[in-house]
Scaffold this motif. Structure first.
Motif, short mmCIF file in Angstrom:
data_model
loop_
_atom_site.label_atom_id
_atom_site.label_comp_id
_atom_site.label_asym_id
_atom_site.label_seq_id
_atom_site.Cartn_x
_atom_site.Cartn_y
_atom_site.Cartn_z
N THR A 1 4.71 13.52 -5.61
CA THR A 1 3.99 12.61 -6.50
C THR A 1 3.55 13.33 -7.77
OG1 THR A 1 3.22 11.22 -4.67
CG2 THR A 1 1.93 11.16 -6.71
N ASP B 1 0.80 -1.22 0.00
CA ASP B 1 0.00 0.00 0.00
C ASP B 1 0.84 1.28 0.00
OD1 ASP B 1 -2.43 -1.35 0.00
OD2 ASP B 1 -2.47 -1.49 2.19
N SER C 1 0.88 6.61 -13.06
CA SER C 1 0.43 5.66 -12.05
C SER C 1 -1.07 5.80 -11.80
CB SER C 1 1.18 5.89 -10.74
OG SER C 1 0.58 5.18 -9.68
N LYS D 1 2.95 2.50 -2.07
CA LYS D 1 2.95 3.23 -3.34
C LYS D 1 1.63 3.95 -3.61
CE LYS D 1 1.62 -0.91 -5.98
NZ LYS D 1 2.03 -1.84 -7.07
N LYS D 2 0.62 3.68 -2.81
CA LYS D 2 -0.69 4.32 -2.99
C LYS D 2 -0.79 5.66 -2.27
CE LYS D 2 -3.01 -0.19 -3.26
NZ LYS D 2 -4.04 -1.06 -2.64
N PHE E 1 -2.36 5.34 -9.12
CA PHE E 1 -2.46 5.87 -7.76
C PHE E 1 -2.11 7.35 -7.68
CE2 PHE E 1 -1.01 1.36 -7.28
CZ PHE E 1 -2.24 0.85 -6.90
N SER F 1 -3.13 9.53 -4.44
CA SER F 1 -1.93 9.65 -3.62
C SER F 1 -1.57 11.10 -3.31
CB SER F 1 -0.74 9.00 -4.35
OG SER F 1 0.45 9.15 -3.63
#
Length: 415
Positions: A118, A65, A135, A67-68, A137, A141
């Motif tokens: 991010t 999780d 991504s 990377k989220k 996410f 994110s």
């Protein structure tokens, strides 16, 4: 009217990964500012910041999780977990609050910028590799409100979930909003979390281009020097702070440790310039907070200590001093700034500094203003220079002011 108290504290910042370590460090004058390691800043005009050290996000999230969630969310979760455990609403075995209170337990989160790292990373991916490589996410994110989203899921908080994005005053405003929500009956308990992690190329480069940052790259420990004549800008910090708010009645009923009561807060706008601060806005925020506090506890109320916004900028520090002197006349409180130790944590500053202010209230010791070696003749208050000081404190104030001319002050009183 419902009385609101603080029953849980949590923080992570450049001098400590919990409340006790952090407060001891700021009192001892430890400086967490050093050469940037989170990215290669060797070609940047500013190469220093107050980075969080020895933090492993898998301590607070499953590895799959991580990377989220942007780093600011990860830091916020760390601080929130500590505050919720401190308030004894969760423990190592059960991370969710009891169902009987979850619908009336809310969260108000705050960040000045959110997931800037991010955003930067995925912008580069989009430009260099195309939109299909972004991504999935990326958006969840980086959104500021996802700080509250992740934490509300983690702890089962089903009350109001709100967010503040008011620059460097964000988590001070979140704290005030938490009190309002409880006082008006919108919730019985609120977890306030402010988090920031903008130490990336875009963040440092952007602030540097505004000439807002100190360029004392060769001496990072001395770079952030609030109220000093030789100050040349603020130093970016990162981290998170979390505070649990609840009614005095519920805290007493469950035998909770009560750190302080929130007796006043004030908010204002400069309505003047997007980045250049003035005296009037901070003055009116402090004046409103003091007026509310006096209405709650009596006109003879006296502020013993102010944790100043004190960022180490030439104009901002001077303006805050003028505002304090105008409000308190010849009876100014003791003042210090802890940004010399941890840097300026932007939207997280309000929560982190509120915790330092509350700890000062409870421990009876005022953190010093470090690096105040050559006092500015226009900044002539008692700033507790260089070394912490024992003091008998009853009522304390914390200030934070942000770009856009947005200001916040909050007052805490010992129960």
């Amino acid at each position: 009217m419902r009385r609101v108290v603080v029953t849980g504290l949590g923080t992570i910042n450049s001098v400590g990964n919990n409340v006790e370590d952090s407060f001891k460090a700021v009192v001892d004058g430890v400086c967490g500012i050093d050469t940037i390691s989170l990215f290669d800043a060797s070609e940047y005009p500013v190469q220093i910041a107050g980075e969080v050290k020895n933090f492993d996000p898998t301590e607070v999230m499953d590895k799959k999780d991580v990377k989220k969630a942007d780093r600011f969310i990860q830091l916020g979760i760390k601080a929130a977990n500590e505050a919720m455990k401190d308030a004894k609403f969760i423990d190592d075995e059960n991370k969710k609050v009891d169902d009987s209170i979850s619908e009336r337990f809310g969260i108000i989160s705050a960040s000045g910028i959110g997931g800037l790292g991010t955003i930067e990373k995925n912008s580069v991916v989009c430009q260099n590799r195309g939109p299909r490589k972004i991504s999935p996410f990326f958006i969840p994110s980086s959104l500021v409100n996802m700080l509250g989203g992740f934490i509300s899921i983690e702890h089962g908080l089903r009350g109001p979930s709100l967010s503040h994005v008011t620059a460097c005053a964000a988590s001070t405003h979140a704290l005030a909003d938490g009190v309002k929500t409880i006082v008006t009956g919108g919730a019985d308990r609120i977890l306030v979390v402010g988090a920031e992690s903008a130490i990336c190329g875009a963040g440092v480069g952007g602030f540097a281009s505004m000439k807002a940052l100190s360029t004392r790259n060769d001496d990072p420990k001395k770079a952030s020097r609030p109220f000093d004549k030789d100050r040349d800008g603020f130093v970016m910090g990162e981290g998170a702070g979390a505070l649990v708010l609840e009614t005095l009645e519920s805290a007493q009923e469950r035998g909770a440790k009560i750190y302080a009561e929130v007796i006043g807060f004030g908010e204002s706008a400069d309505a003047n310039h997007i980045t250049a601060p003035v005296v009037d806005g901070p003055l009116r925020a402090m004046k409103a907070a003091l007026s509310m506090a006096k209405a709650n506890v009596g006109e003879d109320l006296k502020i013993d200590y102010i944790n100043a916004h004190g960022t180490s900028t030439p104009v901002g520090d001077g303006n805050e001093v003028k505002a304090i002197k105008e409000l308190f006349n010849n009876d100014c409180p003791i003042v210090s700034s802890t940004k010399g130790q941890v840097g300026h944590c932007l939207g997280a500053a309000g929560a982190i500094e509120a915790i330092f202010t509350i700890k000062a209230l409870n421990e009876g010791i005022i953190p010093p203003t470090i690096n105040l070696e050559n006092p500015d003749e226009n900044c002539d208050l008692d700033f507790v220079p260089l070394k912490g000081r024992k003091a008998n404190l009853t009522t304390v104030m914390s200030n934070n002011f942000g770009f856009g001319g947005t200001n916040g002050s909050v007052i805490f009183k010992k129960i």
